[in-house]
Enzyme design. Structure first.
Site, PDB file in Angstrom:
ATOM      1  N   ASP A 162      -8.628   5.631   2.201  1.00 16.46           N
ATOM      2  CA  ASP A 162     -10.617   5.996   2.781  1.00 16.46           C
ATOM      3  C   ASP A 162     -10.143   7.269   3.845  1.00 16.46           C
ATOM      4  O   ASP A 162     -11.737   8.114   4.396  1.00 16.46           O
ATOM      5  CB  ASP A 162     -10.989   4.495   3.064  1.00 16.46           C
ATOM      6  CG  ASP A 162     -11.144   3.957   1.482  1.00 16.46           C
ATOM      7  OD1 ASP A 162     -11.416   5.098   0.289  1.00 16.46           O
ATOM      8  OD2 ASP A 162     -11.876   3.123   1.537  1.00 16.46           O
ATOM      9  N   GLU A 192      -7.559  -6.370   4.075  1.00 16.63           N
ATOM     10  CA  GLU A 192      -7.832  -5.366   4.438  1.00 16.63           C
ATOM     11  C   GLU A 192      -9.429  -5.530   4.897  1.00 16.63           C
ATOM     12  O   GLU A 192     -10.752  -5.983   4.179  1.00 16.63           O
ATOM     13  CB  GLU A 192      -8.814  -4.559   3.088  1.00 16.63           C
ATOM     14  CG  GLU A 192      -8.886  -2.673   3.246  1.00 16.63           C
ATOM     15  CD  GLU A 192     -10.106  -2.880   3.336  1.00 16.63           C
ATOM     16  OE1 GLU A 192     -10.503  -2.265   3.866  1.00 16.63           O
ATOM     17  OE2 GLU A 192     -10.542  -3.209   2.437  1.00 16.63           O
ATOM     18  N   ASP A 241      -8.267  -5.959  -0.793  1.00 17.02           N
ATOM     19  CA  ASP A 241      -9.705  -4.977  -0.426  1.00 17.02           C
ATOM     20  C   ASP A 241     -10.507  -5.436  -0.669  1.00 17.02           C
ATOM     21  O   ASP A 241     -10.839  -6.638  -1.020  1.00 17.02           O
ATOM     22  CB  ASP A 241      -9.632  -4.564  -1.962  1.00 17.02           C
ATOM     23  CG  ASP A 241     -10.823  -3.180  -1.910  1.00 17.02           C
ATOM     24  OD1 ASP A 241     -10.154  -2.331  -0.725  1.00 17.02           O
ATOM     25  OD2 ASP A 241     -11.704  -3.112  -2.713  1.00 17.02           O
TER      26      ASP A 241
END
Length: 490
Positions: free
Chosen positions: A390, A338, A291
């Site tokens: 998201d 990511e 992430d």
């Protein structure tokens, strides 16, 4: 990574009778659905105990499992709960999660199961504890938080415990022995059930992509027990915290508030904390999504007294010093970068030097023909998503897109409304040269913004959407399989 496809669905979003998805029959049924749909990957969100706003990205431990995901029926099969217990935990079918009700119902049942398990399960939990050195720290941290009415560790009255001094730790382990034992059993149950689910998935040709948040929460067992790894003062308070400046997710930026790492100290130690972290994650997952990868090149540091992420500075991250260690220690682990957010040439160079696939998100693609997220610009070695956790759903994205964005998307996709845009988006991703294509389950179901998982920058109301019983049908699996096969992803 071979040419393949997968679906993004958190464990908590599975259907079931107990208020949120768990590691039980519904999870195995979803594995069956993925197999029948020709999907080789199941992407989930972090599995840790959730923190503020019930977010899986604000966990109180980077190693522990979330007790809310434990399958009560599994415990009943072991004789630790009875039918009346299961009935007391049942919640009417709903597309949402009531976390307050979930916490109220779940912990008393887990404590009842613990009382029935004591003695006969001690040998197994001792073996589990020996294999997981993080466990002793976490269960004491959690027991102490309960003792101090959920106060953050840096506000605990006992100075020795607050400072993690050995004598205080020994004293409090004896003082809180009952709760420490209970929480040890809870973690043993979680990881036992997870291992059974992962084995079932792998046996059916489905691999798991797990998410590893780049930061950990200030009020966590990790920071309390290993604060030398973080930039904190003597009282455990940060002078700067993590976040991101304004971007396409939020006009105000995102003030995450996590403590920043003490990267020089970590490097001097050989990045031992990260090695332990990735070792744990590699046992849980077949692939790890890192992430906020861009934070490893440079990260946004916000003064701790600031109430907005607009104010901050870019500071240099560990870069290849860390990634070289992780890729050499765990050469069999598949990593996904990511690489979203405010990107620079340095971020792209870092990902390429590390040899990690980056992400292409279709919902970000339709600003014009030069947009790098449009499939005709892809190069092999990337991973394509309709949207991440998201993002809005595909239908919600189209519905709320600007007039200009929607017009270009309709031209590019050959679409004329939300439904045709959704279907075209899925075919667009499936047909791209990306090695892996991942869609949110909501996008295959054609759901709107009511099914969105998270709105970045909004503290409440997220992480609540669930599948309803019967939505993952055989017909839908056949439809997805046909599309996946047509683009050689089966």
């Amino acid at each position: 990574m071979e040419r393949s496809a997968g679906i993004l669905l958190p464990i908590f979003s599975l259907p079931g009778r107990y208020g949120a998805g768990v590691l039980g029959a519904e999870a195995r049924a979803f594995v069956d659905f993925l197999r029948d749909a020709g999907q080789k990957w199941w992407q989930i969100l972090p599995l840790g105990p959730t923190g503020a706003g019930n977010s899986p990205y604000t966990s109180e431990s980077t190693f522990a499992g979330n007790p809310l995901l434990i399958d009560l029926e599994h415990l009943a099969a072991e004789g630790l709960l009875d039918q009346a217990d299961l009935e007391s935990a049942q919640v009417p079918p709903s597309s949402g999660i009531d976390y307050g009700e979930l916490y109220r119902l779940r912990e008393p049942l887990l404590r009842k199961a613990f009382q029935r398990a004591r003695g006969r399960g001690d040998e197994k939990t001792r073996a589990f504890s020996a294999k997981n050195p993080w466990l002793a720290e976490y269960v004491l941290y959690r027991a102490a938080k309960i003792h101090y009415e959920n106060a953050a560790w840096f506000d605990w009255p006992d100075e020795g415990l607050r400072r993690h001094e050995p004598e205080a730790l020994d004293r409090w382990r004896q003082e809180l022995a009952e709760d420490v034992a209970f929480r040890t059993y809870v973690q043993y149950w979680f990881f036992t059930q997870w291992a059974e689910l992962k084995d079932y998935a792998n046996e059916n040709g489905v691999k798991i992509i797990g998410d590893m948040p780049i930061y950990v929460s200030l009020d966590s067992a990790d920071v309390w027990s290993e604060r030398k790894e973080f930039l904190l003062d003597q009282e455990g308070r940060p002078s700067k915290v993590a976040g991101v400046p304004p971007d396409y997710f939020s006009e105000e930026g995102q003030l995450w508030g996590n403590p920043l790492y003490n990267w020089p100290a970590m490097k001097q130690d050989g990045f031992g904390w990260w090695i332990r972290r990735v070792e744990g994650a590699s046992r849980l997952f077949d692939a790890i999504r890192i992430d906020h990868f861009r934070g490893l090149e440079s990260y946004w540091a916000v003064p701790s007294e600031s109430d907005t992420a607009k104010v901050g500075t870019w500071e240099k991250g560990p870069g290849m010093d860390l990634l070289r260690v992780l890729t050499s220690w765990f050469p069999q682990t598949t990593y996904i970068a990511e690489d979203l957010g405010i990107l620079t040439d340095a971020v792209h160079q870092l990902r390429e030097e590390a040899g990690l696939p980056g992400m292409k998100v279709l919902q970000f693609a339709f600003s014009g023909p030069d947009n790098a997220y449009l499939p005709h610009h892809y190069k092999p070695g990337c991973i394509c998503y309709t949207g991440t956790h998201d993002n809005d759903t595909a239908v919600g994205w189209y519905t709320h897109a600007s007039e200009e964005e929607r017009a270009f998307a309709e031209t590019y996709l050959g679409a004329s409304d939300a439904e045709s845009a959704r279907r075209a988006l899925l075919r667009c991703g499936q047909g791209s040269v990306a090695e892996l294509f991942v869609a949110q389950m909501q996008d295959y179901l054609g759901l709107g913004s009511e099914a969105r998982l998270n709105v970045p920058g909004v503290a409440e109301g997220n992480w609540c959407w669930r599948l309803l019983p019967g939505q993952a049908t055989e017909a839908l699996a056949e439809e997805i399989h046909a599309m996946t096969a047509a683009f050689s992803r089966c």
